[in-house]
Each structure stands twice: as C-alpha cells, then as structure tokens.
Design a protein around this motif. Structure first.
Motif, PDB file in Angstrom:
ATOM      1  N   GLY A 100       4.243   8.608  -8.481  1.00  7.83           N
ATOM      2  CA  GLY A 100       5.427   7.812  -8.788  1.00  7.83           C
ATOM      3  C   GLY A 100       5.166   6.325  -8.776  1.00  7.83           C
ATOM      4  N   PRO A 101       6.057   5.531  -8.149  1.00  5.42           N
ATOM      5  CA  PRO A 101       5.917   4.077  -8.165  1.00  5.42           C
ATOM      6  C   PRO A 101       4.600   3.598  -7.555  1.00  5.42           C
ATOM      7  N   ALA A 102       4.088   4.306  -6.535  1.00  6.00           N
ATOM      8  CA  ALA A 102       2.823   3.889  -5.934  1.00  6.00           C
ATOM      9  C   ALA A 102       1.685   3.998  -6.945  1.00  6.00           C
ATOM     10  N   ALA A 103       1.648   5.095  -7.691  1.00  6.44           N
ATOM     11  CA  ALA A 103       0.616   5.256  -8.722  1.00  6.44           C
ATOM     12  C   ALA A 103       0.790   4.203  -9.818  1.00  6.44           C
ATOM     13  N   GLU A 104       2.036   3.900 -10.181  1.00  2.00           N
ATOM     14  CA  GLU A 104       2.287   2.873 -11.191  1.00  2.00           C
ATOM     15  C   GLU A 104       1.811   1.504 -10.710  1.00  2.00           C
ATOM     16  N   SER A 105       2.006   1.215  -9.444  1.00  2.00           N
ATOM     17  CA  SER A 105       1.555  -0.069  -8.899  1.00  2.00           C
ATOM     18  C   SER A 105       0.031  -0.148  -8.880  1.00  2.00           C
ATOM     19  N   ARG A 106      -0.623   0.972  -8.574  1.00  3.87           N
ATOM     20  CA  ARG A 106      -2.086   0.996  -8.646  1.00  3.87           C
ATOM     21  C   ARG A 106      -2.548   0.739 -10.083  1.00  3.87           C
ATOM     22  N   ASP A 107      -1.915   1.410 -11.034  1.00  6.37           N
ATOM     23  CA  ASP A 107      -2.313   1.239 -12.432  1.00  6.37           C
ATOM     24  C   ASP A 107      -2.109  -0.202 -12.889  1.00  6.37           C
ATOM     25  N   ALA A 108      -1.015  -0.831 -12.441  1.00  8.06           N
ATOM     26  CA  ALA A 108      -0.762  -2.225 -12.817  1.00  8.06           C
ATOM     27  C   ALA A 108      -1.819  -3.142 -12.213  1.00  8.06           C
ATOM     28  N   TYR A 109      -2.238  -2.853 -10.995  1.00 10.04           N
ATOM     29  CA  TYR A 109      -3.295  -3.638 -10.356  1.00 10.04           C
ATOM     30  C   TYR A 109      -4.597  -3.507 -11.144  1.00 10.04           C
ATOM     31  N   LEU A 119      11.905  -2.059  -6.119  1.00 10.43           N
ATOM     32  CA  LEU A 119      11.875  -2.297  -4.676  1.00 10.43           C
ATOM     33  C   LEU A 119      10.443  -2.521  -4.190  1.00 10.43           C
ATOM     34  N   MET A 120       9.510  -1.774  -4.755  1.00  9.71           N
ATOM     35  CA  MET A 120       8.108  -1.934  -4.381  1.00  9.71           C
ATOM     36  C   MET A 120       7.587  -3.305  -4.796  1.00  9.71           C
ATOM     37  N   GLU A 121       7.963  -3.736  -5.995  1.00 13.70           N
ATOM     38  CA  GLU A 121       7.565  -5.064  -6.458  1.00 13.70           C
ATOM     39  C   GLU A 121       8.129  -6.144  -5.524  1.00 13.70           C
ATOM     40  N   ARG A 122       9.392  -5.976  -5.124  1.00 12.58           N
ATOM     41  CA  ARG A 122       9.995  -6.962  -4.236  1.00 12.58           C
ATOM     42  C   ARG A 122       9.312  -6.972  -2.874  1.00 12.58           C
ATOM     43  N   ALA A 123       8.944  -5.777  -2.378  1.00 15.08           N
ATOM     44  CA  ALA A 123       8.279  -5.698  -1.082  1.00 15.08           C
ATOM     45  C   ALA A 123       6.926  -6.399  -1.130  1.00 15.08           C
ATOM     46  N   GLY A 124       6.131  -6.087  -2.147  1.00 17.86           N
ATOM     47  CA  GLY A 124       4.821  -6.720  -2.262  1.00 17.86           C
ATOM     48  C   GLY A 124       4.926  -8.224  -2.440  1.00 17.86           C
ATOM     49  N   ALA A 125       5.923  -8.666  -3.227  1.00 22.09           N
ATOM     50  CA  ALA A 125       6.102 -10.098  -3.453  1.00 22.09           C
ATOM     51  C   ALA A 125       6.559 -10.806  -2.185  1.00 22.09           C
ATOM     52  N   SER A 126       7.474 -10.170  -1.438  1.00 21.41           N
ATOM     53  CA  SER A 126       7.932 -10.771  -0.178  1.00 21.41           C
ATOM     54  C   SER A 126       6.783 -10.905   0.803  1.00 21.41           C
ATOM     55  N   ALA A 127       5.971  -9.852   0.892  1.00 28.07           N
ATOM     56  CA  ALA A 127       4.837  -9.891   1.806  1.00 28.07           C
ATOM     57  C   ALA A 127       3.847 -10.973   1.395  1.00 28.07           C
ATOM     58  N   GLY A 180       1.005  -2.420  -1.018  1.00 31.57           N
ATOM     59  CA  GLY A 180      -0.271  -3.117  -0.902  1.00 31.57           C
ATOM     60  C   GLY A 180      -0.888  -3.433  -2.257  1.00 31.57           C
ATOM     61  N   TYR A 181      -0.766  -2.506  -3.205  1.00 31.17           N
ATOM     62  CA  TYR A 181      -1.293  -2.763  -4.545  1.00 31.17           C
ATOM     63  C   TYR A 181      -0.573  -3.936  -5.200  1.00 31.17           C
ATOM     64  N   VAL A 182       0.755  -4.032  -5.006  1.00 35.51           N
ATOM     65  CA  VAL A 182       1.501  -5.159  -5.579  1.00 35.51           C
ATOM     66  C   VAL A 182       1.007  -6.464  -4.975  1.00 35.51           C
ATOM     67  N   LEU A 183       0.887  -6.511  -3.661  1.00 31.90           N
ATOM     68  CA  LEU A 183       0.405  -7.731  -3.009  1.00 31.90           C
ATOM     69  C   LEU A 183      -0.983  -8.098  -3.511  1.00 31.90           C
ATOM     70  N   ALA A 184      -1.858  -7.120  -3.627  1.00 31.98           N
ATOM     71  CA  ALA A 184      -3.221  -7.398  -4.083  1.00 31.98           C
ATOM     72  C   ALA A 184      -3.224  -7.961  -5.497  1.00 31.98           C
TER      73      ALA A 184
END
Length: 511
Positions: A107-116, A45-53, A80-84
């Motif tokens: 959780g997912p927020a930390a994972e998104s930061r790590d992926a960034y 869901l976080m990936e979809r949100a960042g991609a949509s934005a 925000g990390y996904v969008l960045a």
C-alpha cells in the motif's frame, strides 16, 4: 477550579505538546477515520508525517548532512522513505537501510518506497552493520503495532543503532517500545528525540518510555480537530504549567488557620530525617501550621533548624488524640517503622475520620492488613505497590497504569504510583493522570517524604484529593527539575524544598 479540570478532553495545540494520551488501538482508529471519514488518503498522511519529521530534523540538527534511515516493513517504514526522499532532495547524503523483507511493504508504504527510488534513492538491505561517519540516524522500524518481543533482524538493527554514536530521531515511537505500557519488548531504540504523529502515545510517558524516548515533539498532521471527539483519551498528561492552575486563590485577609493544619506522623529512632523533610516541605508548599508527631527520643531537637515546625513526642496512640483533634489532614509513614511503636500509631490513625496521606512504612503496614479507605491518598513507589498487590516489582513496572488502577480498586481513595512518569489514579471513571516532568537526579533518599509533605499541605489548603495529588506530583517534579539545573548527580531531597516557595506561589509555572 473544580476537580474535573485535569480530566477535560484536550485537543492538540499548536506549538506545544497536547495533554491527551492514547493507546495504540485508539490511534489506529484515528488513522482510519482520517482517511475513511475525513477523506485524507493514507498516502497523504504518510507524506505529511515524513515532511513533519524532516522539518523537525532540520530545526533540531541543522548541520546534519549524512543520514542513515532504517526502515521497517510497515507504515512507519513508509514515513522513513518519505523523509529520506526529502533529505536527498535537499542535498543530504542518505543511506537507507531496509530491515526485513522488502517484498512485505504494501500500500502507501510500498508507494513511498517507489517514489524514493524514482527520485534516485538507493535501498540497501540490512547486512548487520551501519555506515560510519553519520551525522544522524532515523529510526523508522516499528510504529505503534508492536505487541511481541523484537526478533532478528530487527533486534540486531536496534542494537546497532544503540551502539553507534550519532543522535537518533524516532518516527512516532522508539522501535521496540510498547505503545501502551512503555515496556521494552526485548530491546528498544534509545533515541535522542521522538516525533509522535496524530496523537501522543501513552507508552512514551509511562514504563520505560521516559528513558528511551528522548525529547518529544508532536505533529497532528493537519487532521481535523473533530477527529479527536471520537475517542476519550486513555490518560491525561500533566505538568506544573497545567497543574499550577489548581492552586486555590489566597485572600489578603487569610490567616494561618485558613491555610490548613497538617499533622505528620513518623520518625522512629534513627529515622527522624524523613519526617523532618516532610514537615518542612509541607510548610514550603503553603500549609499554615505543621505539627510533627514523632518518637520522644528525638522530639526535643527535631525542629532546631526549622523552628516553624511544631514537634511533639508521642509514646503511643493515646498521645495522638489531642494532636489529631487540631489537624485538618494527617500524613503518616515517613520514617514510621513497622515495630510496635509505628504499628500502634498506624492502627490509631485508621480509626480517625481525617483525610489521610499514607506513605512509606504505613503502606507496608497496610499491605500486611489490607483495607479500603474512601478518603485517603496512597503514595507507593513500585516496591511498595508490589507488596500491596502481592506481585513482583517487575509486574508493577510492566504496566504501571494497570497497576495504579488495580491499587485504586483494591484500596480506594486516590493512588499516586511514584516513579518516572508518576501516575495519579482516582476512582473510575476518572482517567489516570501522568506527570511528564522530573529527572533521574530525583532517585535519591527522602524524595518521597518531600512529596508526602507537599500533597498533605495542598490537601489541607482545601484541594480535593485528586487535585492535591496531581498538583503535588507536578510541583514536586518541577522543583526537582529546577534544582537539577545545577546538576542531577548529587541532587538531594532538601534541594527541592528550596524551590517550592517560588513555584507554589504561582511564579515561573512554565519551565
């Protein structure tokens, strides 16, 4: 069309904003259902949100190449990390600034930061200022969970956002804005656009939401439509495209008597303009006959420029009897005053069985002697609402939905709480209806008088009270938006009247 039309459960629609509005706790339950019941992982869901934005960002600002993304310590920061990450992947220069302790990301927020970071992105910790030369800022500080005033360092970051010159895109909600009430929690980001995920938040459309949100976009993130069946929307958004469907069909055999007779009472000495505006608006909104009962001092000349109005001077309440006998709906209040003349007319009207539209000084007289009326429609602005409830205007504005519901509980009938995001509240379990049109140019004298005439005319044409209120508020707002095409500053109430005819005839409903 039945009066239940605007209260249907509305699912998100592709390509335009949905009409259902939800509170923060409802949206949080949607999130849990999406992952727990429908099997969509939170990270997905976080990936979809960042991609949509990011897709919206590229459509709205195609030339933006230098971005600053401010991230908080919750899931909004993860978006925000996904969008960045996506922006860097397409060659954008991204300054990502983490506000708050980065160790609190979980959780997912930390994972998104790590992926960034794994993709080569750099994280800067908030140091008190923003980079220069930005094309766009992304506000990913707070989502829907904010319930207390914003403190530093977040308040300082929001202040810096507001002071810089680049446009701002908010993810889900402008940071600092209460998701339910639209209240500014100390400070809030004043953004250019907001993209709201899964469900539209009520706070975007009430309180200070219209001032801070900018353009509103929506992404359902691909969740199943069945998810929305789990919650009844907290409110229903409406606009003229939707509310115009409430207007009754006009038969080729109709005559003026079939279109309703409106009696408008008001216009104490020195205030004839208010009742004249209401009367002309009623004519342009389709009433077959409009009679104005006003002070004899100006009755002879009130209709010189609009001879279609019937004008009768009334000295006291006894003069109202023959006029009310011919009327289908009575509107009282524009320019009425609160002296003996106006008070006597108000007291007489309260004994009649007609459907009523009550505005302006009639509301102030009602506040002085409260009563409950089953078949009236009250149209207070925030100051009048405060007097009716015995509270401050600030308290009314702090939670406008609750204020409208409290007014309805105390006084009965249908309430129209005017202002940005005007709210229509009928008897529960009817949900509040929030108008999402209108503009700041409408903050000028006489606008409420025009609205009174419109609503009275629609009521006289056979609409139920709630439908007349919903359609009237949206027609009024749509006319204001059309008139503002020539400029908001300097817009006057009579400019709206010129737009009513085309709109009320069902033409150009989608603006």
């Amino acid at each position: 069309m039945t009066h239940s039309h605007l209260d249907q459960r509305i699912l998100p629609e592709t390509g335009r904003l949905p009409y259902a509005l939800y509170r923060a706790e409802q949206v949080q339950r949607f999130d849990h259902l999406a992952s727990g019941y429908f099997g969509i992982p939170e990270r997905e869901l976080m990936e979809r949100a960042g991609a949509s934005a990011y897709r919206f960002l590229r459509q709205r600002w195609p030339d933006a190449r230098h971005l600053c993304v401010l991230t908080g310590i919750g899931n909004n920061g993860g978006d925000g990390y996904v969008l960045a990450r996506l922006a860097r992947g397409e060659g954008c220069t991204v300054d990502l600034i983490q506000v708050g302790d980065p160790q609190r990301l979980q959780g997912p927020a930390a994972e998104s930061r790590d992926a960034y970071c794994a993709a080569g992105g750099k994280v800067d910790i908030w140091s008190g200022s923003l980079p220069r030369g930005l094309d766009l800022c992304v506000d990913a500080l707070f989502g829907t969970g904010l319930t207390r005033p914003v403190g530093d360092p977040f308040a300082a970051a929001i202040a810096a956002l507001n002071e810089q010159q680049a446009p701002i895109l908010a993810l889900d909600l402008p940071s600092g804005l209460h998701a339910d009430t639209g209240e500014v929690m100390g400070i809030a980001a004043r953004v250019t656009a907001t993209i709201s995920f899964i469900a539209l938040k009520l706070g975007l459309f009430v309180g200070s939401g219209p001032e801070y949100r900018g353009e509103v976009q929506f992404s359902g993130l691909g969740v199943p439509a069945r998810l929305y069946a789990s919650e009844i929307a907290a409110a229903v958004r409406s606009d003229w495209a939707r509310a115009s469907t409430l207007l009754p069909h006009r038969s080729p055999l109709m005559h003026k008597g079939d279109c309703g007779h409106v009696l408008i009472i008001g216009g104490a000495p020195g205030m004839a303009g208010a009742v004249r505006l209401a009367g002309e608006a009623a004519l342009r909104a389709g009433a077959g006959l409009v009679t104005i009962a006003t002070h004899p001092r100006h009755a002879d000349w009130l209709n010189l420029a609009r001879p279609e109005l019937m004008v009768q001077g009334v000295m006291d309440a006894r003069d109202l009897e023959p006029l009310s006998a011919r009327a289908d709906v009575i509107a009282i209040g524009p320019g009425l005053g609160q002296d003996a003349w106006g008070r006597g007319l108000w007291e007489k009207v309260c004994t009649l069985a007609h459907p009523l539209v009550v505005d302006a000084d009639a509301l102030n007289l009602l506040a002085a002697s409260p009563m409950n009326g089953p078949d009236w429609l009250l149209t207070p602005h925030p100051g009048e609402a405060a007097r009716l409830l015995g509270v401050s205007t600030a308290e009314v504005q702090r939670d406008r939905v609750v204020a409208a519901q409290t007014l309805q509980a105390h006084f009965g009938g249908v309430i129209v709480l005017k202002g940005a995001g005007s709210i229509v509240q009928a008897n529960p379990p009817r949900r509040p209806v929030v108008c999402s049109q209108g503009n700041p140019g409408m903050a000028t004298a006489g606008m409420g008088d025009v609205l009174t005439g419109i609503i009275a005319a629609l009521r006289a044409q056979g609409l139920a009270a709630e439908d007349a209120a919903c359609a009237g508020v949206c027609l009024h707002a749509a006319a204001g938006d059309r008139a503002a095409a020539s400029g908001e500053r300097g817009l006057i109430a009579s400019d709206l009247i010129a737009e009513l005819r085309t709109l009320a005839d069902g033409q150009d409903a989608v603006l």
